[in-house]
Motif scaffolding. Structure first.
Motif, short mmCIF file in Angstrom:
data_model
loop_
_atom_site.label_atom_id
_atom_site.label_comp_id
_atom_site.label_asym_id
_atom_site.label_seq_id
_atom_site.Cartn_x
_atom_site.Cartn_y
_atom_site.Cartn_z
N THR A 1 57.23 -4.49 23.04
CA THR A 1 56.95 -4.85 24.47
C THR A 1 57.40 -6.19 24.66
N CYS B 1 56.22 5.94 26.26
CA CYS B 1 56.83 4.50 26.14
C CYS B 1 57.08 4.33 24.77
N ARG C 1 62.33 -0.75 28.29
CA ARG C 1 60.77 -0.60 27.58
C ARG C 1 60.58 0.93 27.25
N PRO D 1 52.98 -7.09 29.97
CA PRO D 1 52.61 -5.74 30.55
C PRO D 1 51.44 -5.15 30.28
N ARG D 2 50.85 -4.46 31.30
CA ARG D 2 49.51 -3.95 31.38
C ARG D 2 49.72 -2.50 30.89
N CYS D 3 49.72 -2.32 29.62
CA CYS D 3 50.02 -0.89 29.10
C CYS D 3 48.99 -0.15 28.96
N LEU E 1 56.32 0.69 23.30
CA LEU E 1 54.79 0.41 23.14
C LEU E 1 54.40 1.18 21.85
N VAL F 1 52.39 -3.27 36.98
CA VAL F 1 51.87 -2.99 35.82
C VAL F 1 53.18 -3.46 34.63
N CYS F 2 54.32 -3.13 34.67
CA CYS F 2 55.12 -3.54 33.71
C CYS F 2 55.79 -5.04 33.74
N LEU G 1 52.96 5.46 32.22
CA LEU G 1 53.92 5.92 31.38
C LEU G 1 53.47 5.67 29.88
N GLN G 2 52.49 5.29 29.50
CA GLN G 2 52.10 4.76 28.11
C GLN G 2 52.39 5.89 26.95
N CYS H 1 49.00 1.77 32.24
CA CYS H 1 50.41 2.25 32.50
C CYS H 1 50.29 3.78 32.66
#
Ligand code: SF4
Length: 324
Positions: A204, A196, A135, A185-187, A199, A179-180, A192-193, A190
């Motif tokens: 996703t 990403c 992702r 996914p709980r963007c 995203l 999270v992912c 890394l949002q 996150c």
């Protein structure tokens, strides 16, 4: 990647194998965690480490005692391989520089051990990490391929902070587990949002590409619960690779009418009765086990057989047969 590590420092679960840098302890946890959830592994890990606290103790143990401590975790080949790894480490006088030379250590375990136990930069790609990186880089191809692994390793190696390689590996695994998530996914939470690509591009839901599942095979079995008081007859399994070498209640791929009479003759007693069926899934097989029981008057047993009391630790399927 500083956000990822900061998130990990805040959110990490306090797991027993995260309190040590002992490569043996980390190896045990990594092997147990393959195909088994974290919560399920914890009690097994603690019991196993109490019984076999070092490579030496595992290397010199009988395979039966290793199986006994593994009973219930499934995928027993992992236990055999783990002991073979411990024996090789003892023989070499310690963990070798090239971990891949150890039997039973594949690409994933090598990278996990190298980074977590030895702090070396290495990219461990389990299912969670593959999902995160697919992702993050919006990798739309199949992820379980050599090409995909090479793609991720090339890009991720450069992201690993030299002084926190082990934490980086565990942070990615933790992110994938909490999270992912595969479906939702709980963007929003996150770390890394901002980088990403899935995203950013609204992908996703479609990354990683779905993996074609092998069709599950339905298998009918017959199991025998031959009792003598509070004991039950066990046999060491031989022949087919399924649970080979382990102590289980006798079971067969043939129906009771074919295999039962021979056992009734050798272990005479009350009339056999069908007590029920047990369903159990293993790898790609759905097993339905018909359980038959009787009480025998015979006191002895045959080679590769033994009587076991109620507190014997048995593979999951054998325990289910006893509970049916
Ligand atoms: S932003 Fe979303 S899709 Fe991207 S890594 Fe984080 S949880 Fe996964």
């Amino acid at each position: 990647m500083s956000e990822l590590l900061a998130w990990y420092d805040r959110e990490r679960r306090d797991l027993p194998w995260r309190r040590t840098r002992d490569p043996y302890a980390i190896l045990v946890s990594e092997v147990m965690l393959q195909q088994t959830r974290v919560e399920a592994v914890i009690p097994y890990y603690l019991r196993f480490m109490e019984r076999f606290p070092s490579c030496d103790s595992l290397a010199s143990a009988s395979l039966d005692s290793v199986y006994e401590m593994w009973a219930g975790l499934g995928y027993y080949r992992r236990a055999r391989n783990l002991q073979a790894t411990a024996q090789a480490v003892v023989l070499a006088g310690g963990f070798p520089a090239s971990l891949r030379d150890l039997p039973g250590v594949g690409e994933y375990t090598e990278a996990a051990l190298a980074s977590i136990a030895f702090g070396r930069p290495a990219v461990a790609l389990d299912g969670n990490a593959l999902r995160v990186w697919a992702r993050y880089f919006a990798y739309e191809g199949a992820v379980l391929t050599t090409a995909a692994r090479r793609f991720f390793v090339e890009r991720v190696l450069g992201l690993i902070p030299a002084d926190r390689a082990g934490d980086f590996t565990q942070a990615v695994m933790e992110l994938g587990a909490r999270v992912c998530l595969p479906r939702q996914p709980r963007c929003l939470v996150c770390p890394l949002q901002s980088g990403c690509q899935a995203l950013a591009r609204g992908l996703t839901g479609s990354i990683p590409a779905p993996v074609a599942r092998a069709r599950r095979q339905k298998v009918a079995l017959c199991a025998l619960r031959i009792r003598r008081g509070d004991q039950v007859l066990l046999e060491r399994r031989s022949g087919d690779p399924f649970l080979a070498g382990q102590w289980v209640t006798p079971w067969f791929f043939e129906p009771f009418a074919e295999v039962g009479p021979g056992y009734v003759e050798r272990f005479p007693g009350s009339s056999p009765r069908r007590v029920g069926t047990v369903s159990h899934g293993v790898t790609f097989r759905d097993l339905t086990v018909e359980v038959w029981e009787w009480e025998t008057t015979r006191e002895t047993c045959e080679p590769e057989q033994r009587w076991a009391g109620p507190d014997a630790r048995l593979p999951r399927l054998a325990s289910l047969v006893l509970e049916a």
